[in-house]
Design a protein around this motif. Structure first.
Motif, mmCIF file in Angstrom:
data_model
loop_
_atom_site.group_PDB
_atom_site.id
_atom_site.type_symbol
_atom_site.label_atom_id
_atom_site.label_comp_id
_atom_site.label_asym_id
_atom_site.label_seq_id
_atom_site.Cartn_x
_atom_site.Cartn_y
_atom_site.Cartn_z
ATOM 1 N N GLY A 202 0.902 -1.278 0.001
ATOM 2 C CA GLY A 202 -0.095 -0.083 0.115
ATOM 3 C C GLY A 202 0.918 1.045 -0.030
ATOM 4 O O GLY A 202 0.502 1.980 -0.857
ATOM 5 N N ARG A 203 1.921 1.279 0.865
ATOM 6 C CA ARG A 203 2.946 2.425 0.903
ATOM 7 C C ARG A 203 3.545 2.517 -0.786
ATOM 8 O O ARG A 203 3.465 3.660 -0.915
ATOM 9 N N THR A 204 3.946 1.604 -1.154
ATOM 10 C CA THR A 204 4.474 1.736 -2.626
ATOM 11 C C THR A 204 3.360 2.169 -3.579
ATOM 12 O O THR A 204 3.738 3.172 -4.322
ATOM 13 N N LEU A 205 2.400 1.517 -3.595
ATOM 14 C CA LEU A 205 1.307 2.383 -4.413
ATOM 15 C C LEU A 205 1.029 3.504 -4.206
ATOM 16 O O LEU A 205 0.884 4.774 -5.188
ATOM 17 N N ARG A 206 0.915 4.308 -2.725
ATOM 18 C CA ARG A 206 0.792 5.751 -2.531
ATOM 19 C C ARG A 206 2.036 6.487 -2.974
ATOM 20 O O ARG A 206 1.731 7.527 -3.599
ATOM 21 N N ASP A 207 3.293 6.113 -2.759
ATOM 22 C CA ASP A 207 4.533 6.599 -3.245
ATOM 23 C C ASP A 207 4.594 6.775 -4.901
ATOM 24 O O ASP A 207 4.713 7.933 -5.379
ATOM 25 N N TRP A 208 4.072 5.624 -5.473
ATOM 26 C CA TRP A 208 4.270 5.749 -6.989
ATOM 27 C C TRP A 208 3.225 6.790 -7.675
ATOM 28 O O TRP A 208 3.378 7.521 -8.399
ATOM 29 N N ARG A 209 1.861 6.709 -6.971
ATOM 30 C CA ARG A 209 0.735 7.476 -7.509
ATOM 31 C C ARG A 209 1.250 8.792 -7.245
ATOM 32 O O ARG A 209 0.755 9.799 -8.183
ATOM 33 N N ARG A 210 1.777 9.286 -6.033
ATOM 34 C CA ARG A 210 2.154 10.783 -5.756
ATOM 35 C C ARG A 210 3.214 11.173 -6.840
ATOM 36 O O ARG A 210 2.998 12.154 -7.246
ATOM 37 N N SER A 211 4.045 10.285 -6.882
ATOM 38 C CA SER A 211 5.358 10.494 -7.944
ATOM 39 C C SER A 211 4.630 10.838 -9.364
ATOM 40 O O SER A 211 5.226 11.611 -10.194
ATOM 41 N N VAL A 212 3.780 9.823 -10.034
ATOM 42 C CA VAL A 212 3.307 9.952 -11.115
ATOM 43 C C VAL A 212 2.396 11.075 -11.352
ATOM 44 O O VAL A 212 2.538 11.834 -12.203
ATOM 45 N N ALA A 213 1.790 11.870 -10.333
ATOM 46 C CA ALA A 213 0.951 13.005 -10.385
ATOM 47 C C ALA A 213 1.929 14.112 -10.402
ATOM 48 O O ALA A 213 1.815 14.990 -11.229
ATOM 49 N N ASP A 214 3.056 13.934 -9.935
ATOM 50 C CA ASP A 214 3.957 15.111 -9.843
ATOM 51 C C ASP A 214 4.772 14.962 -11.183
ATOM 52 O O ASP A 214 4.787 16.217 -11.958
ATOM 53 N N TRP A 215 5.204 14.072 -11.734
ATOM 54 C CA TRP A 215 5.843 13.764 -13.216
ATOM 55 C C TRP A 215 4.879 14.300 -14.125
ATOM 56 O O TRP A 215 5.136 14.899 -15.148
ATOM 57 N N ALA A 216 3.533 14.099 -14.110
ATOM 58 C CA ALA A 216 2.515 14.494 -15.030
ATOM 59 C C ALA A 216 2.478 16.140 -15.176
ATOM 60 O O ALA A 216 2.007 16.489 -16.238
ATOM 61 N N ARG A 217 2.808 16.961 -14.225
ATOM 62 C CA ARG A 217 3.091 18.310 -14.556
ATOM 63 C C ARG A 217 4.216 18.787 -15.361
ATOM 64 O O ARG A 217 4.151 19.998 -15.616
ATOM 65 N N GLU A 218 5.058 17.895 -15.492
ATOM 66 C CA GLU A 218 6.064 18.297 -16.506
ATOM 67 C C GLU A 218 6.033 17.974 -17.842
ATOM 68 O O GLU A 218 5.153 17.229 -18.240
ATOM 69 N N PRO A 219 6.654 18.579 -18.734
ATOM 70 C CA PRO A 219 6.532 18.177 -20.211
ATOM 71 C C PRO A 219 6.812 16.743 -20.530
ATOM 72 O O PRO A 219 7.558 16.199 -20.044
ATOM 73 N N SER A 220 5.776 16.232 -21.478
ATOM 74 C CA SER A 220 6.010 14.794 -21.715
ATOM 75 C C SER A 220 7.194 14.508 -22.473
ATOM 76 O O SER A 220 7.545 15.430 -23.229
ATOM 77 N N ARG A 221 7.746 13.257 -22.297
ATOM 78 C CA ARG A 221 8.819 12.704 -23.000
ATOM 79 C C ARG A 221 8.506 11.285 -23.179
ATOM 80 O O ARG A 221 7.834 10.606 -22.580
ATOM 81 N N PRO A 222 8.934 10.807 -24.436
ATOM 82 C CA PRO A 222 8.544 9.342 -24.802
ATOM 83 C C PRO A 222 9.176 8.289 -23.898
ATOM 84 O O PRO A 222 10.362 8.760 -23.287
ATOM 85 N N VAL A 223 8.643 7.211 -23.858
ATOM 86 C CA VAL A 223 9.433 6.119 -22.981
ATOM 87 C C VAL A 223 10.965 5.963 -23.417
ATOM 88 O O VAL A 223 10.922 5.442 -24.676
ATOM 89 N N PRO A 224 11.984 5.957 -22.796
ATOM 90 C CA PRO A 224 13.192 5.508 -23.105
ATOM 91 C C PRO A 224 13.265 4.281 -23.910
ATOM 92 O O PRO A 224 12.906 3.129 -23.316
ATOM 93 N N ALA A 225 14.112 4.180 -25.074
ATOM 94 C CA ALA A 225 13.888 2.864 -25.755
ATOM 95 C C ALA A 225 14.286 1.638 -25.046
ATOM 96 O O ALA A 225 13.920 0.365 -25.263
ATOM 97 N N ASP A 226 15.399 1.974 -24.159
ATOM 98 C CA ASP A 226 15.860 0.740 -23.548
ATOM 99 C C ASP A 226 14.992 0.276 -22.607
ATOM 100 O O ASP A 226 14.861 -0.893 -22.172
ATOM 101 N N LEU A 227 14.403 1.152 -21.784
ATOM 102 C CA LEU A 227 13.250 0.800 -20.930
ATOM 103 C C LEU A 227 11.936 0.134 -21.623
ATOM 104 O O LEU A 227 11.495 -0.983 -20.951
ATOM 105 N N LEU A 228 11.646 0.560 -22.563
ATOM 106 C CA LEU A 228 10.689 -0.091 -23.457
ATOM 107 C C LEU A 228 11.159 -1.688 -23.661
ATOM 108 O O LEU A 228 10.269 -2.372 -23.784
ATOM 109 N N ARG A 229 12.266 -1.557 -24.164
ATOM 110 C CA ARG A 229 12.769 -3.017 -24.482
ATOM 111 C C ARG A 229 12.711 -3.797 -23.316
ATOM 112 O O ARG A 229 12.417 -5.097 -23.672
ATOM 113 N N ARG A 230 13.486 -3.415 -22.526
ATOM 114 C CA ARG A 230 13.577 -4.435 -21.218
ATOM 115 C C ARG A 230 12.156 -4.769 -20.658
ATOM 116 O O ARG A 230 11.999 -5.998 -20.179
ATOM 117 N N SER A 231 11.127 -3.659 -20.491
ATOM 118 C CA SER A 231 9.858 -4.139 -20.214
ATOM 119 C C SER A 231 9.106 -5.134 -20.908
ATOM 120 O O SER A 231 8.595 -6.257 -20.487
#
Length: 289
Positions: A202-231
């Motif tokens: 539950g703490r991990t979910l809260r932390d990630w959701r808070r971070s995602v909400a903060d990151w959403a306020r910044e200009p969008s950038r594409p998913v880095p190619a290496d992260l897309l490939r690895r995932s």
């Protein structure tokens, strides 16, 4: 290409076999127990099996496949059928076609490409198709968790309580923390659900959701190619969702990945994870005086 390790052979097999682009998936619900505290007979293993079926379907769709999923069940009373529907809904499991104990071929439109089943149960004739065996789920008795974890954080409520009764607004654990906890290990590995582990999820979910909400306020950038490939490789090679979760934890702490790229990475992979990671976007508190 999507490949899973067929439990019966240990070999990776492509599903569906090329060039077909339709995946027929049959999820087999174990027999329901009669002695659970909530009276429904639905236990953690009954959640994990359809959850893995859901992740399989989401991964296949991410790979451009069409998916038909059916859920075979023992004979269910109306109350148990409704309880199963509620539990799957709060865990974010896309509703499969429930066909009871009947053979799945008619609902699938042909033989199953893959069967998802509990590792210690025999759902009957699984002729044809690969087999994914889901590891058992153990729980600790509530009194064993009553003292809470050593770091002083409060333990989660009774893990034997019905999942659909959990309400974050009332201070109860987020139901999707159960989803995160069950996805944190490879699907064939046994999992033990404890209050401390559920609280940590539950703490991990809260932390990630808070971070995602903060990151959403910044200009969008594409998913880095290496992260897309690895995932995508981790998911396509035997549904290694645990590796994807570890990747997200890594990305969250990397200073070389722009905030906008972190947001897009989390949002993209949540299509498979189903953790509602963008839930708090637009609801974060304003910064400054």
């Amino acid at each position: 290409m999507l490949r899973i390790a067929d439990t019966r052979t240990g070999h990776l097999v492509e599903i569906p076999a090329a060039p077909r682009r339709l995946l027929r998936s049959c999820v087999h619900l174990p027999a329901l127990g009669a002695g659970t505290d909530d009276g429904t007979g639905i236990g953690p293993l009954h959640l994990r099996v359809p959850l893995i079926g859901d992740v399989l379907a989401r991964t296949a769709e991410l790979n451009g496949l069409q998916v038909v999923t059916v859920l075979t069940t023992p004979e269910l009373t109306p109350d148990r059928a409704r309880a199963l529907d509620r539990v799957m809904a709060v865990l974010g499991i896309h509703p499969p076609t429930v066909i009871g104990p009947h053979r799945p071929e008619a609902a699938l439109g042909g033989p199953a490409d893959v069967h998802v089943t509990a590792g210690d149960t025999d759902p009957g004739d699984l002729a044809g198709g690969a087999r994914i065996e889901v590891g058992r789920v153990d729980t600790t008795a509530p009194e064993q968790d009553a003292a809470g974890p050593a770091d002083g954080t409060p333990a989660a409520a009774d893990t034997s309580a019905p999942v659909d009764a959990a309400d974050p607004a009332d201070g109860a654990p987020d139901p999707l923390a159960v989803r995160l906890l069950l996805l944190g290990s490879r699907y064939g590995t046994p999992v033990t659900v404890t209050g401390a582990a559920l609280a940590g999820a539950g703490r991990t979910l809260r932390d990630w959701r808070r971070s995602v909400a903060d990151w959403a306020r910044e200009p969008s950038r594409p998913v880095p190619a290496d992260l897309l490939r690895r995932s995508h490789t981790a998911l396509a090679e035997d549904l290694d969702v645990a590796a994807v979760l570890a990747l997200l934890a890594e990305v969250a702490g990397r200073s070389d990945v722009p905030a906008g790229a972190k947001f897009e990475t989390f949002a993209h992979l949540d299509r498979v994870l189903g953790l509602d990671l963008a839930r708090d976007v637009g609801h974060q508190r304003p910064t400054g005086p």
